[in-house]
Design an enzyme around this catalytic site. Sequence first.
Site, PDB file in Angstrom:
ATOM      1  N   ASP A 196      30.267  38.693  37.370  1.00 41.95           N
ATOM      2  CA  ASP A 196      31.183  39.715  38.762  1.00 41.95           C
ATOM      3  C   ASP A 196      32.106  40.718  37.750  1.00 41.95           C
ATOM      4  O   ASP A 196      33.501  40.577  38.473  1.00 41.95           O
ATOM      5  CB  ASP A 196      32.162  38.095  39.015  1.00 41.95           C
ATOM      6  CG  ASP A 196      32.302  38.589  40.126  1.00 41.95           C
ATOM      7  OD1 ASP A 196      32.528  39.364  41.084  1.00 41.95           O
ATOM      8  OD2 ASP A 196      34.032  37.578  40.845  1.00 41.95           O
ATOM      9  N   GLN A 254      32.281  30.771  38.024  1.00 36.41           N
ATOM     10  CA  GLN A 254      33.738  31.141  37.562  1.00 36.41           C
ATOM     11  C   GLN A 254      34.671  29.681  38.164  1.00 36.41           C
ATOM     12  O   GLN A 254      34.250  29.118  39.220  1.00 36.41           O
ATOM     13  CB  GLN A 254      34.186  32.126  39.233  1.00 36.41           C
ATOM     14  CG  GLN A 254      33.982  33.663  38.376  1.00 36.41           C
ATOM     15  CD  GLN A 254      33.997  34.406  39.430  1.00 36.41           C
ATOM     16  OE1 GLN A 254      33.060  34.398  40.718  1.00 36.41           O
ATOM     17  NE2 GLN A 254      34.331  35.628  39.100  1.00 36.41           N
ATOM     18  N   ASP A 308      44.757  38.947  39.739  1.00 29.80           N
ATOM     19  CA  ASP A 308      43.792  38.818  40.076  1.00 29.80           C
ATOM     20  C   ASP A 308      43.690  38.051  41.228  1.00 29.80           C
ATOM     21  O   ASP A 308      43.727  36.833  40.788  1.00 29.80           O
ATOM     22  CB  ASP A 308      42.482  39.004  39.526  1.00 29.80           C
ATOM     23  CG  ASP A 308      41.089  38.575  39.939  1.00 29.80           C
ATOM     24  OD1 ASP A 308      40.663  39.821  40.325  1.00 29.80           O
ATOM     25  OD2 ASP A 308      40.532  37.348  40.146  1.00 29.80           O
ATOM     26  N   HIS A 352      41.168  32.198  37.658  1.00 26.15           N
ATOM     27  CA  HIS A 352      40.147  31.453  37.118  1.00 26.15           C
ATOM     28  C   HIS A 352      38.946  31.892  35.166  1.00 26.15           C
ATOM     29  O   HIS A 352      39.721  32.811  34.943  1.00 26.15           O
ATOM     30  CB  HIS A 352      38.986  31.199  37.853  1.00 26.15           C
ATOM     31  CG  HIS A 352      38.480  32.795  38.669  1.00 26.15           C
ATOM     32  ND1 HIS A 352      38.931  32.747  40.065  1.00 26.15           N
ATOM     33  CD2 HIS A 352      38.230  33.770  38.280  1.00 26.15           C
ATOM     34  CE1 HIS A 352      38.600  34.193  39.633  1.00 26.15           C
ATOM     35  NE2 HIS A 352      38.227  34.478  38.649  1.00 26.15           N
ATOM     36  N   ARG A 355      28.360  44.803  46.193  1.00 24.40           N
ATOM     37  CA  ARG A 355      29.125  46.089  45.972  1.00 24.40           C
ATOM     38  C   ARG A 355      29.278  46.116  44.567  1.00 24.40           C
ATOM     39  O   ARG A 355      29.483  47.445  44.762  1.00 24.40           O
ATOM     40  CB  ARG A 355      30.201  44.850  45.800  1.00 24.40           C
ATOM     41  CG  ARG A 355      30.747  43.784  46.839  1.00 24.40           C
ATOM     42  CD  ARG A 355      32.601  43.017  45.693  1.00 24.40           C
ATOM     43  NE  ARG A 355      31.320  41.713  44.889  1.00 24.40           N
ATOM     44  CZ  ARG A 355      32.489  40.868  44.780  1.00 24.40           C
ATOM     45  NH1 ARG A 355      33.443  41.082  45.041  1.00 24.40           N
ATOM     46  NH2 ARG A 355      31.554  40.024  43.510  1.00 24.40           N
ATOM     47  N   GLU A 406      46.965  41.378  43.339  1.00 24.30           N
ATOM     48  CA  GLU A 406      45.588  41.545  44.469  1.00 24.30           C
ATOM     49  C   GLU A 406      45.455  40.551  45.049  1.00 24.30           C
ATOM     50  O   GLU A 406      44.906  39.191  44.749  1.00 24.30           O
ATOM     51  CB  GLU A 406      44.367  41.882  43.527  1.00 24.30           C
ATOM     52  CG  GLU A 406      43.333  42.228  43.930  1.00 24.30           C
ATOM     53  CD  GLU A 406      42.630  41.634  44.183  1.00 24.30           C
ATOM     54  OE1 GLU A 406      41.182  41.664  45.672  1.00 24.30           O
ATOM     55  OE2 GLU A 406      42.116  40.257  43.378  1.00 24.30           O
ATOM     56  N   ASP A 418      36.070  46.424  45.533  1.00 23.49           N
ATOM     57  CA  ASP A 418      35.295  45.299  45.790  1.00 23.49           C
ATOM     58  C   ASP A 418      34.978  45.776  47.577  1.00 23.49           C
ATOM     59  O   ASP A 418      34.817  47.471  48.271  1.00 23.49           O
ATOM     60  CB  ASP A 418      36.632  44.484  46.099  1.00 23.49           C
ATOM     61  CG  ASP A 418      35.857  42.914  45.587  1.00 23.49           C
ATOM     62  OD1 ASP A 418      34.960  43.149  44.703  1.00 23.49           O
ATOM     63  OD2 ASP A 418      37.589  43.473  44.927  1.00 23.49           O
TER      64      ASP A 418
END
Length: 652
Positions: free
Chosen positions: A141, A252, A284, A184, A520, A326, A396
């Site tokens: 990711d 995750q 995050d 995570h 992305r 975030e 993103d």
Amino acid sequence: MYEQISHTLLNDILNKLEYDASQHDLRHFYTRLGANFYGIHSLLQTLYGDRDDFEQQALKLVETMARQYIERPPVLRQKDIDREQDYNWFLDQKWVGMALYSQGFAGDLQGVTKHLGYFQELGVNLVHIMPVMRCPEGSSDGGYAVSDFRTLDPRVGDLNDLKQLTQEMRERDMLLVLDVVVNHTSDEHEWAQLARNGYTNFQDYYYTFTNRNVPDMFEQNMPEVFPETSPGNFTWDEEMQRWVMTVFNDYQWDLNYSNPEVFIEMLDIILYWANRGADILRLDAVAFLWKKIGSTCQNEREAHLILQLMKDCCQVTAPGVAFIAEAIVAPVEVIKYFGEDAVIAKECEIAYNATFMSLLWDAVATKNVKLLKQGIKSLPVKLERATWLNYIRCHDDIGLGFDDSDIAKVGYDPITHRQFLINYYTGNYPDSHAKGQPFGHNKKNGDARISGSLASLVGLEYAIETGNSDDIDSAVNFILLLHSLILSFGGIPLLYYGDEIGTINDNSFTDDPDKANDNRWMHRPIIDWDKAERRHTSGTVEFHLFNSLKRMIAVRKEINVFADFNNRNLIDVDNEHLFVFERNSLDFNDKTVLVIANFDSKPQSLHLENIAVGSHQPMPQIVDLYSGSSPDIFNNTIVVPGYGFYWLSTKL
Ligand code: GLC
């Protein structure tokens, strides 16, 4: 605040601390701990007060803060003291940021260090380097699945490289932002491995279940973040023979913050990176920190308490370090991540202004500012000593996260309007030159977000392909217009790497099996430094963009009212293509600046009677601070060129 119960506990803890004040100079630590302990204790009590081991956990927490304080390098301790004095340091208009992947920008951290001069040339002095911690070799990711929070990804560099970078950045008065992925871990993280190997205390670090009963109850209310690639919020782990909560990708694993051990571990990690020289930490996915059956598991009150506790603890050990939230959530929710109060329930000093970002994209597509104005009006006033991170693009997707009620208020149907935006940005609308792709399409509810680079979304890629120079100019002007807004709106502007030279989509991600299912990557470029060199060649797109942005940034830094003290007034004008606001100051010596942005391709006019500057008679001379010249004014009407903008000041 003096309160007996917490004070007695604090005394007990200090007696048990293995650190001895005579060996270390802990004066600042004790002062800050005394000032914050009541808050820390109340939060701990609310979150974990019913546990038998509450006092042990409190002791462990204070030990963690003390240990990290002792390890904090003197230069950073001095920074803390300086920033305690200059406590509004992050509100200053002098900060201009850029977010980047070190690998994409310059290969690795050493490459970033070599290119510090590039940032300085542009005027960027705050650099967000996206995840640098160790992550799996395959899908990770984009590094947001961390497998070791204390080492660097060898592809990025090592701790020495980071040290070198931070030293050089400090010498140049530049700030470093690093990510801490607090929600995570990767399934390759040691805690996950131990959980897999049957250690129940590590299974408690996550949300794991032997059968579907609890997961099914959670699923009733939890939305899906990656519905196409990772549907559902739980993954069956064959080795562990348990379901584990995986809100993002199936690799995750969501951390369980109802376990204080998790909180303390993560705080330790936050302080570890603070001690490695990060000035600002980007926390995050903070909206997801607390999970509750029957809720969406986002924006829960306890998620805020966790952040308040992180902030209070960080203020004891490393008070010079600011947090970025975030939280890409609804406008009324985003604002809460600053905290409830600037002093007693503070959370993050900085938050992504996802609302402004998505509203800007609405205005780009519709060529009018109806929804942009409405959305900004509905955005609650934020706390003092808190600021936005204003951005156009990031790594993103673009979520269309504005309120349905706002969409309806300006006369659109929410469903059709969102569909129009998706169609527009994916080039499926007449006259749209955008080259985006839908991201995260959810077949169940039709939702989708948008991937694509800024240049490709505003039509630069199309214009270059077709070789139409008017279209190229329009796209370049659009890119500048959007930057003129993030640079003047109030907050820290965060540019995205590559946008300063008009980088278009990179579709090579489809060749990499670890990236192919996540579009992305189309807007996470590898910088072409030959292209960047063209910033020195007049007549090129790169020259136009880079040098205009450079000027804009330099001018921003000179304008005091661009510092963020909640000093913005939106101005209603009777032209739906013009977004107009004023930045003002209580200090009579500061100029007021009027920002006007025209989202239409044609010139638009604005009657000066509509706006404050027009009330002066005779008309003072109006100057555009960006270009240094006076705009066209005819019969008390100002004319704003197509996709043009002004930063107007009345010359006294
Ligand atoms: C944040 C990151 C995003 C990532 C997600 C899960 O939203 O910006 O890239 O996918 O967290 O970690």
